[in-house]
Write a protein that holds these residues in place. Structure first.
Motif, PDB file in Angstrom:
ATOM      1  N   ASN A 515      32.013  33.310  49.554  1.00  0.00           N
ATOM      2  CA  ASN A 515      32.761  34.487  49.022  1.00  0.00           C
ATOM      3  C   ASN A 515      32.674  34.848  47.881  1.00  0.00           C
ATOM      4  OD1 ASN A 515      33.646  35.159  51.621  1.00  0.00           O
ATOM      5  ND2 ASN A 515      35.681  33.797  51.602  1.00  0.00           N
ATOM      6  N   ALA A 516      32.782  33.828  46.773  1.00  0.00           N
ATOM      7  CA  ALA A 516      32.730  33.985  45.438  1.00  0.00           C
ATOM      8  C   ALA A 516      31.096  34.760  44.984  1.00  0.00           C
ATOM      9  CB  ALA A 516      32.683  32.605  44.746  1.00  0.00           C
ATOM     10  N   GLY A 551      39.042  39.371  41.806  1.00  0.00           N
ATOM     11  CA  GLY A 551      40.225  39.094  42.671  1.00  0.00           C
ATOM     12  C   GLY A 551      40.346  39.970  43.985  1.00  0.00           C
ATOM     13  N   PHE A 552      41.272  39.702  44.845  1.00  0.00           N
ATOM     14  CA  PHE A 552      41.457  40.391  46.085  1.00  0.00           C
ATOM     15  C   PHE A 552      42.820  40.344  46.472  1.00  0.00           C
ATOM     16  CE2 PHE A 552      40.677  36.437  47.650  1.00  0.00           C
ATOM     17  CZ  PHE A 552      41.470  36.299  48.691  1.00  0.00           C
ATOM     18  N   ASN A 553      43.202  41.345  47.251  1.00  0.00           N
ATOM     19  CA  ASN A 553      44.571  41.467  47.667  1.00  0.00           C
ATOM     20  C   ASN A 553      44.694  40.422  48.969  1.00  0.00           C
ATOM     21  OD1 ASN A 553      47.171  41.940  48.691  1.00  0.00           O
ATOM     22  ND2 ASN A 553      47.120  44.176  48.465  1.00  0.00           N
ATOM     23  N   PRO A 554      45.342  39.504  49.061  1.00  0.00           N
ATOM     24  CA  PRO A 554      45.379  38.569  50.479  1.00  0.00           C
ATOM     25  C   PRO A 554      45.968  39.495  51.506  1.00  0.00           C
ATOM     26  CG  PRO A 554      46.334  37.452  48.618  1.00  0.00           C
ATOM     27  CD  PRO A 554      46.041  39.001  48.038  1.00  0.00           C
ATOM     28  N   ALA A 555      46.840  40.079  51.189  1.00  0.00           N
ATOM     29  CA  ALA A 555      47.609  41.005  52.433  1.00  0.00           C
ATOM     30  C   ALA A 555      46.683  41.878  53.093  1.00  0.00           C
ATOM     31  CB  ALA A 555      48.934  41.682  51.696  1.00  0.00           C
ATOM     32  N   THR A 583      44.930  35.342  39.724  1.00  0.00           N
ATOM     33  CA  THR A 583      45.128  35.876  38.140  1.00  0.00           C
ATOM     34  C   THR A 583      43.912  35.430  37.549  1.00  0.00           C
ATOM     35  OG1 THR A 583      47.455  35.299  38.291  1.00  0.00           O
ATOM     36  CG2 THR A 583      46.397  35.501  35.985  1.00  0.00           C
ATOM     37  N   ASP A 584      43.431  36.270  36.688  1.00  0.00           N
ATOM     38  CA  ASP A 584      42.098  36.220  36.186  1.00  0.00           C
ATOM     39  C   ASP A 584      41.125  35.516  37.039  1.00  0.00           C
ATOM     40  OD1 ASP A 584      43.028  36.975  33.669  1.00  0.00           O
ATOM     41  OD2 ASP A 584      43.968  34.840  33.220  1.00  0.00           O
ATOM     42  N   GLY A 585      40.919  36.413  38.090  1.00  0.00           N
ATOM     43  CA  GLY A 585      39.801  35.759  39.179  1.00  0.00           C
ATOM     44  C   GLY A 585      40.430  35.288  40.417  1.00  0.00           C
ATOM     45  N   THR A 586      39.818  34.513  41.216  1.00  0.00           N
ATOM     46  CA  THR A 586      40.212  33.964  42.390  1.00  0.00           C
ATOM     47  C   THR A 586      39.956  32.653  42.444  1.00  0.00           C
ATOM     48  OG1 THR A 586      39.393  35.859  43.784  1.00  0.00           O
ATOM     49  CG2 THR A 586      40.021  33.780  44.835  1.00  0.00           C
TER      50      THR A 586
END
Length: 596
Positions: A515-516, A551-555, A583-586
């Motif tokens: 994923n990264a 980052g991404f929105n988990p919801a 915060t500042d990435g995943t």
């Protein structure tokens, strides 16, 4: 001639009788400091005071006796009584060494080096100069251990003087400069700073041929010598001033400063210093064309030189060294005698103990025969157990080989499946189907990589996670190569896990790292991926995967992809705590239970 010498001496002494000034007590100074100051202006008084100090210290603390020996050796050195000076210097060094006092050891080594240097000057023997250099080097080493290292300035000055005698001018220059630094930071009484100034000026005059520059350094030293009434130091400074003025052709100043040096040399009671002042006075008067006094001075200088070069001095020094060695040998014999007495007492104790042991031996023999019968029975049982152990070991080795073969075949089968998926993916045109096929292929390859590590090692039951995570991460990195340079940071401890734990953990890591690589670095200027695995402060195992992407929105993305659903399912299977920070990435953190 003699009235001129007497007038210079009276002027330098400030008009006071010498004995009265020399013996006058100094308020606030220790007896040792007073004697050290006397060494610079009245050696006879210093000799009397140091002898009295040694006599009082015979039944006192060893440190006081060592200091008395050192002061007495310094006074005897100034009278060119080199045999006695070496004797007391060596006794002082022995006591200070036993006490473990580096300050005293440095002073004693400096005294011995000074004595050998003067012997070398009188005899013109290079070996004596080399011996003096060895002792000066030991003085520097001891001074560096002292706290505070004030005595180090004296050792550096002496080392520089000996280097200068050996024509090693660069080494001498370094020693003088170091001495100045130490003397300014850690003042001594009497001070080593004017000595360093005067000797540095002498180096400029002799090595660099700069008499004018040398005069400035001599002039710096003279007020410091006068402040302590150090007439030996003044003699040295005026003597070198005369040599410098002679090199500049200023005969009037050369004669005047030579007269001052000679007056101080006569008053010092130091034959070595008098010999040097006679030489410079003779040279100054001859350069000035005053031949009558020059001839008188030449005769006095030759007579002084002959006395200093006497063969009796060398033989006396040799006898002193032999006496010291005999004393050391007697001390060793005494220690051996005490050791022999202790050994005799020990042998007596051993004899008594042996008698008791023999008394018990009869009791032990009865037990021995009983134990021997038991040992025969145990030996038969041991042979049976050993045979069983050998059989079990052979079976275990065969099982290990079979397990390696099983893992090898599993790896090959998984590689075949991955290859079939790769062929099937080549025929797909639907992007979603193609993506799902490639992700499945990567998951299979992650499991295959784990089995490859198992059959390549002798331990077929546990997985080296450090090696496995490194290989898996680098494999995924090679699969997802981009045009950007990715900063891959691996912080991995050496941990071995069972296969049952390693397989789901490897699948979970495969999802996180994939994923990264796929989603995190499109907008990052300097992509960075950090993978860490190892025990935390509580002993539990912690896996971290962190990137510096958007980052991404988990919801929003929780259920729209199979990989997102697979991650928490694998964490639940491992009974681990999964946490996510965007915060500042995943930043994923997976905390596993303590390994059993």
């Amino acid at each position: 001639m003699m009235w001129r010498v007497a007038f210079c001496l009276l002027l330098l002494c400030g008009g006071l009788p010498q004995a009265a000034r020399a013996e006058a007590p100094a308020v606030g100074r220790t007896e040792s400091e007073q004697i050290q100051l006397l060494l610079g202006r009245d050696n006879a008084a210093a000799l009397r005071r140091s002898r009295a100090l040694v006599a009082r210290a015979q039944h006192g603390p060893p440190a006081a006796l060592a200091e008395g020996y050192w002061l007495l050796g310094c006074a005897l050195r100034n009278q060119s009584r080199f045999d006695s000076s070496l004797y007391y210097g060596q006794r002082s060094l022995t006591l200070y060494s036993r006490l473990g006092q580096p300050t005293g050891m440095a002073s004693a080594y400096t005294l011995l080096a000074q004595t050998y240097k003067r012997l070398a000057d009188a005899q013109h023997v290079t070996k004596l100069t080399e011996q003096a250099l060895n002792l000066a080097t030991l003085a520097v080493a001891a001074g560096q251990q002292a706290q505070p290292p004030a005595v180090l300035s004296r050792a550096y000055v002496l080392q520089g003087i000996i280097y200068r005698d050996l024509k090693l001018y660069d080494s001498a220059r370094v020693c003088y400069q170091r001495a100045m630094v130490v003397a300014r930071r850690y003042p001594l009484l009497p001070s080593s700073l004017p000595v360093a100034y005067a000797d540095y000026g002498q180096l400029l005059m002799e090595a660099d041929h700069q008499p004018a520059a040398a005069i400035e350094w001599f002039r710096r030293a003279i007020p410091l010598y006068r402040r302590e009434d150090n007439r030996n130091g003044l003699e040295h400074a005026y003597r070198n001033l005369s040599w410098a003025y002679q090199k500049l052709g200023d005969t009037a100043q050369a004669v005047a400063t030579a007269d001052s040096s000679l007056a101080l040399g006569r008053a010092s009671g130091d034959p070595h210093r008098l010999n040097n002042s006679l030489e410079v006075a003779y040279s100054a008067y001859r350069a000035a064309g005053r031949l009558a006094p020059a001839l008188d001075l030449l005769a006095a200088w030759k007579e002084s030189t002959d006395k200093l070069a006497s063969a009796d001095i060398v033989s006396a020094v040799t006898a002193t060294r032999a006496s010291y060695e005999l004393e050391q040998q007697a001390s060793r014999i005494g220690r051996l005698n005490r050791s022999n007495q202790q050994q005799r007492r020990l042998l007596w104790d051993l004899g008594v103990s042996l008698a008791l042991v023999l008394g018990l031996l009869g009791l032990v023999l009865g037990q021995y025969w009983a134990l021997r019968r038991s040992n025969r029975r145990l030996s038969a049982s041991s042979r049976i157990i050993e045979a069983n152990h050998t059989q079990l070991t052979a079976q275990s080795e065969r099982l290990a080989v079979l397990l390696q073969e099983v893992h090898h075949r599993i790896k090959n089968n998984l590689a075949t499946v991955a290859g079939l998926l790769r062929l099937q993916a080549a025929r797909l045109t639907d992007p979603e189907a193609l993506r799902a096929m490639r992700e499945s292929q990567q998951r299979i390859e992650a499991i295959s990589l784990l089995h490859q590590g198992l059959y390549q090692t002798s331990d077929v039951s546990t997985v080296d996670m450090r090696r496995y995570i490194t290989d898996l991460t680098q494999s995924l990195w090679a699969t997802h190569q981009t045009s950007k340079e990715i900063d891959l940071q691996l912080e991995l401890a050496t941990v071995h896990l069972d296969v049952e734990v390693a397989v789901p953990l490897g699948l979970l890591l495969n999802e996180l790292v994939t994923n990264a690589f796929k989603h995190a670095f499109d907008q990052a200027d300097t992509p960075r991926l950090r993978v860490a695995f190892g025990p935390d402060a509580s002993g539990r195992l912690l896996l971290e995967v962190q990137d510096n992407g958007p980052g991404f929105n988990p919801a929003v993305q929780a259920n729209n992809r199979f990989g997102r659903r697979l991650i928490p399912a694998l964490a639940k299977q491992l009974a681990a705590q999964l946490s996510l920070s965007i915060t500042d990435g995943t930043h994923y953190q997976l905390l596993l239970p303590c390994p059993t």
